[in-house]
Design an enzyme around this catalytic site. Structure first.
Site, PDB file in Angstrom:
ATOM      1  N   ASP A 147      37.628  49.290  89.551  1.00 45.87           N
ATOM      2  CA  ASP A 147      36.583  49.523  88.551  1.00 45.87           C
ATOM      3  C   ASP A 147      35.354  48.647  88.796  1.00 45.87           C
ATOM      4  O   ASP A 147      34.224  49.056  88.515  1.00 45.87           O
ATOM      5  CB  ASP A 147      37.137  49.274  87.144  1.00 45.87           C
ATOM      6  CG  ASP A 147      38.048  50.396  86.677  1.00 45.87           C
ATOM      7  OD1 ASP A 147      38.017  51.478  87.288  1.00 45.87           O
ATOM      8  OD2 ASP A 147      38.810  50.191  85.708  1.00 45.87           O
ATOM      9  N   GLY A 148      35.554  47.430  89.320  1.00 44.96           N
ATOM     10  CA  GLY A 148      34.424  46.563  89.623  1.00 44.96           C
ATOM     11  C   GLY A 148      33.522  47.158  90.692  1.00 44.96           C
ATOM     12  O   GLY A 148      32.290  47.122  90.586  1.00 44.96           O
ATOM     13  N   ASP A 177      33.627  32.105  71.204  1.00 43.12           N
ATOM     14  CA  ASP A 177      33.561  31.843  72.647  1.00 43.12           C
ATOM     15  C   ASP A 177      32.470  32.675  73.304  1.00 43.12           C
ATOM     16  O   ASP A 177      32.043  32.384  74.417  1.00 43.12           O
ATOM     17  CB  ASP A 177      34.903  32.159  73.315  1.00 43.12           C
ATOM     18  CG  ASP A 177      35.963  31.112  73.013  1.00 43.12           C
ATOM     19  OD1 ASP A 177      35.624  30.075  72.394  1.00 43.12           O
ATOM     20  OD2 ASP A 177      37.129  31.325  73.391  1.00 43.12           O
ATOM     21  N   THR A 179      36.333  50.394  76.396  1.00 41.95           N
ATOM     22  CA  THR A 179      37.718  50.308  76.875  1.00 41.95           C
ATOM     23  C   THR A 179      37.885  49.190  77.908  1.00 41.95           C
ATOM     24  O   THR A 179      38.920  49.100  78.562  1.00 41.95           O
ATOM     25  CB  THR A 179      38.165  51.641  77.497  1.00 41.95           C
ATOM     26  OG1 THR A 179      37.245  52.014  78.540  1.00 41.95           O
ATOM     27  CG2 THR A 179      38.217  52.730  76.448  1.00 41.95           C
ATOM     28  N   SER A 203      39.892  44.392  74.801  1.00 45.33           N
ATOM     29  CA  SER A 203      40.776  43.231  74.933  1.00 45.33           C
ATOM     30  C   SER A 203      40.444  42.165  73.900  1.00 45.33           C
ATOM     31  O   SER A 203      41.309  41.374  73.509  1.00 45.33           O
ATOM     32  CB  SER A 203      40.659  42.640  76.347  1.00 45.33           C
ATOM     33  OG  SER A 203      41.055  43.572  77.321  1.00 45.33           O
ATOM     34  N   TYR A 239      36.377  44.952  78.505  1.00 41.97           N
ATOM     35  CA  TYR A 239      36.571  43.626  77.908  1.00 41.97           C
ATOM     36  C   TYR A 239      36.581  43.714  76.380  1.00 41.97           C
ATOM     37  O   TYR A 239      37.320  43.002  75.700  1.00 41.97           O
ATOM     38  CB  TYR A 239      35.458  42.698  78.402  1.00 41.97           C
ATOM     39  CG  TYR A 239      35.649  41.226  78.115  1.00 41.97           C
ATOM     40  CD1 TYR A 239      36.803  40.717  77.525  1.00 41.97           C
ATOM     41  CD2 TYR A 239      34.653  40.320  78.461  1.00 41.97           C
ATOM     42  CE1 TYR A 239      36.962  39.364  77.279  1.00 41.97           C
ATOM     43  CE2 TYR A 239      34.800  38.966  78.224  1.00 41.97           C
ATOM     44  CZ  TYR A 239      35.952  38.492  77.627  1.00 41.97           C
ATOM     45  OH  TYR A 239      36.092  37.152  77.382  1.00 41.97           O
ATOM     46  N   SER A 240      35.759  44.602  75.836  1.00 44.53           N
ATOM     47  CA  SER A 240      35.636  44.712  74.383  1.00 44.53           C
ATOM     48  C   SER A 240      36.969  45.022  73.706  1.00 44.53           C
ATOM     49  O   SER A 240      37.328  44.419  72.698  1.00 44.53           O
ATOM     50  CB  SER A 240      34.604  45.784  74.020  1.00 44.53           C
ATOM     51  OG  SER A 240      34.511  45.969  72.624  1.00 44.53           O
TER      52      SER A 240
END
Length: 274
Positions: free
Chosen positions: A68-69, A168, A179, A184, A181-182
């Site tokens: 994905d990166g 943080d 779907t 998570s 980082y958000s």
């Protein structure tokens, strides 16, 4: 639609990447479609080589091979060129990809027979003070400078003070990025075809600030009361200082993904992220 040329963007650190690129080239050659190799303008990590041969030819279809990166990095180029992108998974999750390498011949046949469709996604534009804008497919992240401690970030939406949060960091994501980082960090899943932006705090030190969903046309403004960083899709990172203003709004660019069949987002989340 007949594509007249293909651009290939591959993460050559992946096992089997060279063989995969060669297979793409062979299949395209049989279909009499010329290929060019594209590379990103800025290497995010010199220890992770990408297929770096430059080409002045502008393709009308992007093929991205990797995780994905890699697809995000290729998507940045595709959005700039306003061409669609087909993701080929060679990573672990492959949430953004459409096919495997072995499925490429059949996929190219479907594309040539016009039995595919394009899924268009909104992007975000981020601007730090008066600097030039950065564009993202997934998310922009404001986060603290040090591992220990917290950061205080104030939020303004369409000129209205939405409060501040000790946390943080903050994730400002697109529906595609919801779907990533958000999710998570406790952010919501956004149903397909909704054009919105999501503001999700990372480990907030209060129960008074929860994820916020705003209109895609909203003008958002953020300021940190200490030093930190802004990361855009994991591609671009820059330091943020006290009194710096970060403005985020909908980008004038869009991302166009080649899809060969309808995607069940909820099933994908269950199978890919469980």
């Amino acid at each position: 639609m007949r594509f007249h040329s293909i651009g290939i963007f591959a993460n050559m650190s992946k096992c089997g990447a060279s063989e995969a690129v060669q297979k793409i080239l062979e299949v395209a050659e049989k279909a009499s479609i010329p290929c060019c190799i594209l590379s990103e303008s800025v290497q995010p990590d010199t220890q992770t080589p990408y297929y770096a041969e430059q080409s002045e030819q502008i393709p009308d279809l992007m093929i991205a091979l990797g995780g994905d990166g890699t697809i995000l990095r290729a998507a940045d180029i595709a959005a700039r060129l306003d061409i669609p992108i087909l993701g080929i998974n060679m990573g672990r999750v492959g949430f953004m990809s459409e096919i495997t390498v072995d499925e490429f011949p059949a996929a190219l046949c479907s594309i040539e027979n016009d039995t595919y469709f394009e899924e268009t996604g909104m992007m975000l534009q981020c601007q730090v003070d008066e600097e030039g804008p950065q564009h993202c497919v997934n998310e922009a992240i404001l986060y603290k400078q040090d591992f220990s401690g917290i950061v205080d970030i104030s939020v303004e939406i369409d000129g209205i003070d939405a409060g501040s949060v000790h946390c943080d960091g903050l994730i400002i994501s697109t529906p595609i990025g919801s779907t990533g980082y958000s999710i998570s960090a406790g952010g919501p899943i956004i149903a397909p075809k909704l054009d919105v932006a999501i503001i999700t705090p990372i480990c907030p030190h209060t129960l008074g600030f929860r994820p916020i969903i705003v209109s895609s046309e909203s003008q958002m403004k953020f300021s940190m009361k200490s030093s930190g960083y802004l990361a855009v899709d994991g591609i671009f990172t820059q330091p943020i200082h006290l009194h710096t203003t970060v403005r985020i709004c909908r980008s004038n660019r869009t991302i166009r993904f080649i899809r060969l069949h309808e995607r069940n987002l909820y099933e994908l989340i269950k199978t890919k992220l469980s």
